[in-house]
Design a protein around this motif. Structure first.
Motif, PDB file in Angstrom:
ATOM      1  N   GLN A  34      15.987 -11.980  -9.969  1.00 14.05           N
ATOM      2  CA  GLN A  34      15.483 -10.660 -10.378  1.00 14.05           C
ATOM      3  C   GLN A  34      13.986 -10.575 -10.114  1.00 14.05           C
ATOM      4  OE1 GLN A  34      16.632 -10.103 -14.471  1.00 14.05           O
ATOM      5  NE2 GLN A  34      18.755  -9.668 -13.959  1.00 14.05           N
ATOM      6  N   GLN A  35      13.572 -10.957  -8.942  1.00  9.60           N
ATOM      7  CA  GLN A  35      12.155 -10.943  -8.592  1.00  9.60           C
ATOM      8  C   GLN A  35      11.727  -9.535  -8.216  1.00  9.60           C
ATOM      9  OE1 GLN A  35      12.629 -13.925  -5.568  1.00  9.60           O
ATOM     10  NE2 GLN A  35      11.869 -15.551  -6.892  1.00  9.60           N
ATOM     11  N   GLU A  36      10.665  -9.077  -8.830  1.00  9.92           N
ATOM     12  CA  GLU A  36      10.279  -7.676  -8.690  1.00  9.92           C
ATOM     13  C   GLU A  36       8.789  -7.512  -8.932  1.00  9.92           C
ATOM     14  OE1 GLU A  36      11.161  -3.394 -10.956  1.00  9.92           O
ATOM     15  OE2 GLU A  36      12.077  -5.256 -11.671  1.00  9.92           O
ATOM     16  N   VAL A  37       8.172  -6.664  -8.123  1.00  4.17           N
ATOM     17  CA  VAL A  37       6.823  -6.169  -8.386  1.00  4.17           C
ATOM     18  C   VAL A  37       6.955  -4.686  -8.669  1.00  4.17           C
ATOM     19  CG1 VAL A  37       4.511  -5.787  -7.469  1.00  4.17           C
ATOM     20  CG2 VAL A  37       5.718  -7.910  -6.931  1.00  4.17           C
ATOM     21  N   ALA A  38       6.648  -4.289  -9.899  1.00  4.64           N
ATOM     22  CA  ALA A  38       6.770  -2.886 -10.320  1.00  4.64           C
ATOM     23  C   ALA A  38       5.386  -2.273 -10.462  1.00  4.64           C
ATOM     24  CB  ALA A  38       7.534  -2.800 -11.640  1.00  4.64           C
ATOM     25  N   PHE A  39       5.207  -1.107  -9.893  1.00  9.24           N
ATOM     26  CA  PHE A  39       3.916  -0.429  -9.897  1.00  9.24           C
ATOM     27  C   PHE A  39       3.845   0.590 -11.035  1.00  9.24           C
ATOM     28  CE2 PHE A  39       4.531  -2.218  -5.790  1.00  9.24           C
ATOM     29  CZ  PHE A  39       3.277  -2.497  -5.279  1.00  9.24           C
ATOM     30  N   ALA A  40       2.640   0.918 -11.417  1.00  7.60           N
ATOM     31  CA  ALA A  40       2.431   1.853 -12.531  1.00  7.60           C
ATOM     32  C   ALA A  40       2.946   3.249 -12.197  1.00  7.60           C
ATOM     33  CB  ALA A  40       0.946   1.908 -12.886  1.00  7.60           C
ATOM     34  N   ASN A  41       3.045   3.588 -10.931  1.00 11.57           N
ATOM     35  CA  ASN A  41       3.510   4.928 -10.538  1.00 11.57           C
ATOM     36  C   ASN A  41       5.023   4.998 -10.341  1.00 11.57           C
ATOM     37  OD1 ASN A  41       3.888   3.545  -8.170  1.00 11.57           O
ATOM     38  ND2 ASN A  41       2.526   4.820  -6.924  1.00 11.57           N
ATOM     39  N   GLY A  42       5.734   3.935 -10.691  1.00 10.07           N
ATOM     40  CA  GLY A  42       7.190   3.947 -10.584  1.00 10.07           C
ATOM     41  C   GLY A  42       7.749   3.306  -9.324  1.00 10.07           C
ATOM     42  N   SER A  43       6.899   2.953  -8.384  1.00  8.61           N
ATOM     43  CA  SER A  43       7.374   2.263  -7.180  1.00  8.61           C
ATOM     44  C   SER A  43       7.746   0.823  -7.525  1.00  8.61           C
ATOM     45  CB  SER A  43       6.290   2.264  -6.093  1.00  8.61           C
ATOM     46  OG  SER A  43       6.024   3.582  -5.648  1.00  8.61           O
ATOM     47  N   ARG A  44       8.677   0.257  -6.710  1.00 14.38           N
ATOM     48  CA  ARG A  44       9.112  -1.123  -6.946  1.00 14.38           C
ATOM     49  C   ARG A  44       9.410  -1.817  -5.616  1.00 14.38           C
ATOM     50  NH1 ARG A  44      14.198  -1.533 -10.408  1.00 14.38           N
ATOM     51  NH2 ARG A  44      14.843   0.304  -9.218  1.00 14.38           N
ATOM     52  N   ILE A  45       9.117  -3.115  -5.592  1.00 14.34           N
ATOM     53  CA  ILE A  45       9.529  -3.970  -4.486  1.00 14.34           C
ATOM     54  C   ILE A  45      10.427  -5.049  -5.077  1.00 14.34           C
ATOM     55  CG2 ILE A  45       8.829  -5.416  -2.540  1.00 14.34           C
ATOM     56  CD1 ILE A  45       6.064  -4.163  -2.703  1.00 14.34           C
ATOM     57  N   LEU A  46      11.678  -5.111  -4.618  1.00 15.95           N
ATOM     58  CA  LEU A  46      12.647  -6.088  -5.102  1.00 15.95           C
ATOM     59  C   LEU A  46      12.893  -7.131  -4.014  1.00 15.95           C
ATOM     60  CD1 LEU A  46      15.292  -3.693  -6.723  1.00 15.95           C
ATOM     61  CD2 LEU A  46      13.196  -4.611  -7.720  1.00 15.95           C
ATOM     62  N   PHE A  47      13.015  -8.389  -4.420  1.00 15.67           N
ATOM     63  CA  PHE A  47      13.171  -9.495  -3.481  1.00 15.67           C
ATOM     64  C   PHE A  47      14.493 -10.209  -3.752  1.00 15.67           C
ATOM     65  CE2 PHE A  47       8.740  -8.703  -4.265  1.00 15.67           C
ATOM     66  CZ  PHE A  47       8.132  -8.791  -3.029  1.00 15.67           C
ATOM     67  N   GLY A  48      15.166 -10.642  -2.685  1.00 16.45           N
ATOM     68  CA  GLY A  48      16.406 -11.387  -2.870  1.00 16.45           C
ATOM     69  C   GLY A  48      16.910 -11.972  -1.568  1.00 16.45           C
ATOM     70  N   ALA A  49      17.872 -12.888  -1.691  1.00 17.34           N
ATOM     71  CA  ALA A  49      18.444 -13.583  -0.538  1.00 17.34           C
ATOM     72  C   ALA A  49      19.813 -13.015  -0.199  1.00 17.34           C
ATOM     73  CB  ALA A  49      18.556 -15.079  -0.822  1.00 17.34           C
ATOM     74  N   ARG A  50      20.058 -12.779   1.079  1.00 14.95           N
ATOM     75  CA  ARG A  50      21.351 -12.262   1.516  1.00 14.95           C
ATOM     76  C   ARG A  50      22.465 -13.265   1.277  1.00 14.95           C
ATOM     77  NH1 ARG A  50      17.800 -10.533   5.599  1.00 14.95           N
ATOM     78  NH2 ARG A  50      18.375 -12.229   7.011  1.00 14.95           N
ATOM     79  N   MET A  92       0.824  -1.210   0.000  1.00 12.25           N
ATOM     80  CA  MET A  92       0.000   0.000   0.000  1.00 12.25           C
ATOM     81  C   MET A  92       0.860   1.263   0.000  1.00 12.25           C
ATOM     82  SD  MET A  92      -2.838  -1.378  -0.288  1.00 12.25           S
ATOM     83  CE  MET A  92      -3.158  -3.151  -0.280  1.00 12.25           C
ATOM     84  N   LEU A  93       1.986   1.226   0.696  1.00 15.52           N
ATOM     85  CA  LEU A  93       2.878   2.390   0.691  1.00 15.52           C
ATOM     86  C   LEU A  93       3.421   2.665  -0.708  1.00 15.52           C
ATOM     87  CD1 LEU A  93       4.874   1.824   4.013  1.00 15.52           C
ATOM     88  CD2 LEU A  93       3.241   3.669   3.543  1.00 15.52           C
ATOM     89  N   CYS A  94       3.692   1.601  -1.466  1.00 15.82           N
ATOM     90  CA  CYS A  94       4.166   1.782  -2.838  1.00 15.82           C
ATOM     91  C   CYS A  94       3.113   2.452  -3.705  1.00 15.82           C
ATOM     92  CB  CYS A  94       4.559   0.433  -3.444  1.00 15.82           C
ATOM     93  SG  CYS A  94       6.151  -0.187  -2.868  1.00 15.82           S
ATOM     94  N   ILE A  95       1.858   2.175  -3.437  1.00 19.43           N
ATOM     95  CA  ILE A  95       0.781   2.836  -4.185  1.00 19.43           C
ATOM     96  C   ILE A  95       0.645   4.290  -3.751  1.00 19.43           C
ATOM     97  CG2 ILE A  95      -1.713   2.835  -4.579  1.00 19.43           C
ATOM     98  CD1 ILE A  95      -1.651  -0.205  -4.324  1.00 19.43           C
ATOM     99  N   LEU A  96       0.787   4.537  -2.458  1.00 16.73           N
ATOM    100  CA  LEU A  96       0.601   5.893  -1.929  1.00 16.73           C
ATOM    101  C   LEU A  96       1.774   6.815  -2.221  1.00 16.73           C
ATOM    102  CD1 LEU A  96      -0.900   4.951   1.555  1.00 16.73           C
ATOM    103  CD2 LEU A  96      -2.115   6.067  -0.335  1.00 16.73           C
ATOM    104  N   HIS A  97       2.982   6.241  -2.428  1.00 17.56           N
ATOM    105  CA  HIS A  97       4.181   7.062  -2.639  1.00 17.56           C
ATOM    106  C   HIS A  97       4.825   6.703  -3.981  1.00 17.56           C
ATOM    107  CE1 HIS A  97       4.148   8.632   1.496  1.00 17.56           C
ATOM    108  NE2 HIS A  97       3.801   7.415   1.859  1.00 17.56           N
ATOM    109  N   PRO A  98       4.530   7.406  -5.036  1.00 16.64           N
ATOM    110  CA  PRO A  98       5.136   7.113  -6.346  1.00 16.64           C
ATOM    111  C   PRO A  98       6.659   7.133  -6.273  1.00 16.64           C
ATOM    112  CG  PRO A  98       3.339   8.676  -6.583  1.00 16.64           C
ATOM    113  CD  PRO A  98       3.566   8.515  -5.114  1.00 16.64           C
ATOM    114  N   GLY A  99       7.276   6.164  -6.923  1.00 16.00           N
ATOM    115  CA  GLY A  99       8.733   6.107  -6.973  1.00 16.00           C
ATOM    116  C   GLY A  99       9.389   5.481  -5.763  1.00 16.00           C
ATOM    117  N   LEU A 100       8.613   4.928  -4.836  1.00 16.75           N
ATOM    118  CA  LEU A 100       9.187   4.309  -3.641  1.00 16.75           C
ATOM    119  C   LEU A 100       9.891   3.002  -4.014  1.00 16.75           C
ATOM    120  CD1 LEU A 100       9.477   4.158  -0.525  1.00 16.75           C
ATOM    121  CD2 LEU A 100       7.280   2.947  -0.491  1.00 16.75           C
TER     122      LEU A 100
END
Length: 480
Positions: free
Chosen positions: A137-153, A88-96
């Motif tokens: 390269q797992q990623e959820v990219a939002f239409a407003n430019g926000s992205r959530i990237l996933f990976g293992a340390r 929800m924060l990614c939707i509320l804050h473009p480019g997050l």
């Protein structure tokens, strides 16, 4: 929230709330989650969300400095709460930009799968630009430019990113300070960044110093951090369902008894105490150094005139090399410093021989413990005409005892906290081990991934200045 629901402070075993809270972004997040996906949060999730996104009067997150740290058992719903929140924060804050990391690829993959399912739901679909599921390269990219990237340390994910607004550190029970130092700089350019660390109590041997240190800081009452811990009583009967409810606020409404019984069946009794009931192990070993005494010994203006000694140490895996320094003053007091601390994987160890040899003409003592991997440098040091004092186990007991006595008596100083983080970490995480049967102790490490070589190096440097017979016969200053 139901009036019958307990307050979070009443339900949690430990809850540390940062000061200065005047508002929270959570109501907007909760409203959007309800409108888009019909999500309803439990009382504890609602209260916790309010605190995680709490803000001070300047609009910055109240926990933006110390971060959010959560110790929760398995099957409690923490991933759902934090996943829904950042979505929800990614939707509320473009480019997050959000980085979600776990120790293992399997955990990271599962979290990505849950988030992908959320992104494909009807209410959220039009907000999504793309979902990338290629390995690594797992990623959820939002239409407003926000992205959530996933990976293992374990695969090095998290290094090299810039402008990250939120960092999620899942499986925090397997998180080293080294990994933290790789991740935190990614938030340096964020205007209002937030770090969230969550995990279960670590088992013996887990490289968990980052999680453990922050829990210790929270229980000591530090500010600027939000800390939450749900757990059963330390002596809980693992079959007592009232204890299940204390450890898992989602039981029995969200987490049925069958889930906890299945977990109990799959895990050993000790593992179930940690992962099913959230109980932290009691550290049986004594803390090596009193934190209060260590703080009292800190100085910004050390006296660097006196007899100089150095010592070299390496951890058993030979991954780093530490050089400790000491200045012994005429009145018997002393000042210690970590003079050099380098990775041997990137820099090797030959540089240390040059470092010591260059300073040998004005040095009273150079010490290496006889059982240390640093003994491999002894032939090269002798070839450069450096006379090395090698210590035995009884010598180590005397060295550690001397350091503890001088700290207690106020006769030892070190650089103020933050100026030598590797030494501070070693001091915070070292425990004591018995040497022989006469009461002597030596330093021991709390976890398998803790490097206490900086502490051993300064301890032996202090010892060297006390036992050496070499006198360069001139006033010396420790070069800083």
């Amino acid at each position: 929230m139901s009036r019958s629901a307990p307050k979070l402070s009443e339900a949690a075993r430990h809850l540390l709330i940062p000061s200065g809270i005047v508002s929270s972004e959570w109501p907007r997040v909760r409203q959007l989650a309800q409108a888009l996906l019909g999500i309803e949060f439990d009382y504890w999730q609602d209260a916790l969300g309010m605190l995680i996104l709490a803000k001070r009067a300047d609009g910055r997150y109240a926990a933006g400095i110390g971060g959010v740290v959560m110790s929760l058992c398995r099957q409690v719903g923490k991933t759902f709460l934090i996943g829904s929140m950042v979505f929800m924060l990614c939707i509320l804050h473009p480019g997050l930009l959000v980085l979600w990391t776990a120790h293992r690829s399997r955990t990271s993959d599962e979290t990505f799968g849950d988030m992908r399912s959320m992104a494909r739901r009807k209410g959220a679909r039009r907000r999504i630009a793309r979902i990338r599921s290629a390995n690594g390269q797992q990623e959820v990219a939002f239409a407003n430019g926000s992205r959530i990237l996933f990976g293992a340390r374990e695969r090095g994910f998290g290094r090299g990113f810039k402008g990250v607004g939120i960092v999620i550190l899942d499986e925090a029970q397997i998180l080293t300070e080294t990994a933290m130092s790789d991740m935190v700089p990614a938030m340096n350019t964020a205007d209002n960044g937030l770090l969230i660390m969550m995990g279960t109590p670590p088992k013996p041997g887990d490289p968990s110093e980052a999680f453990t240190i922050r829990r210790q800081e929270a229980l000591a009452g530090t500010d600027d951090m939000l800390y939450l811990e749900f757990s059963a009583d330390p002596d809980a009967d693992p079959d007592d369902r009232k204890q299940w409810a204390m450890a898992n606020p989602s039981y029995p409404k969200r987490t049925p008894a069958s889930s906890i019984l299945r977990l109990q069946k799959q895990l050993s009794p000790d593992s179930f105490r940690r992962e099913g009931l959230g109980i932290w192990d009691t550290v049986a070993a004594s803390s090596a150094i009193d934190p209060a005494q260590w703080r009292m010994a800190a100085t910004d203006e050390p006296d660097t005139a006196g007899q100089v000694g150095y010592a070299i140490d390496m951890p058993p895996d030979r991954s780093s090399l530490a050089i400790g320094g000491c200045v012994k003053h005429a009145d018997g007091s002393a000042h210690i410093e970590l003079k050099a601390f380098e990775s041997t994987r990137s820099k090797g160890s030959a540089w240390a021989v040059d470092w010591i040899a260059d300073r040998w003409p004005h040095t009273a003592a150079v010490v290496i413990d006889g059982q240390s991997p640093a003994m491999a440098l002894l032939p090269d040091l002798k070839a450069r005409h450096v006379k090395v004092i090698t210590t035995s186990a009884p010598d180590m007991g005397r060295a550690c005892g001397r350091m503890l006595d001088m700290l207690r008596d106020g006769k030892l100083t070190h650089l103020a906290d933050g100026k030598q983080p590797a030494l501070d970490i070693a001091v915070a995480n070292a425990t004591t081990r018995n040497i022989g049967g006469s009461g002597a102790v030596g330093w021991n490490k709390l976890g398998s991934d803790i490097d206490i070589s900086p502490l051993i190096a300064v301890t032996l440097a202090l010892y060297g200045t006390a036992v050496t017979k070499r006198d360069p016969n001139r006033k010396q200053r420790l070069i800083r």
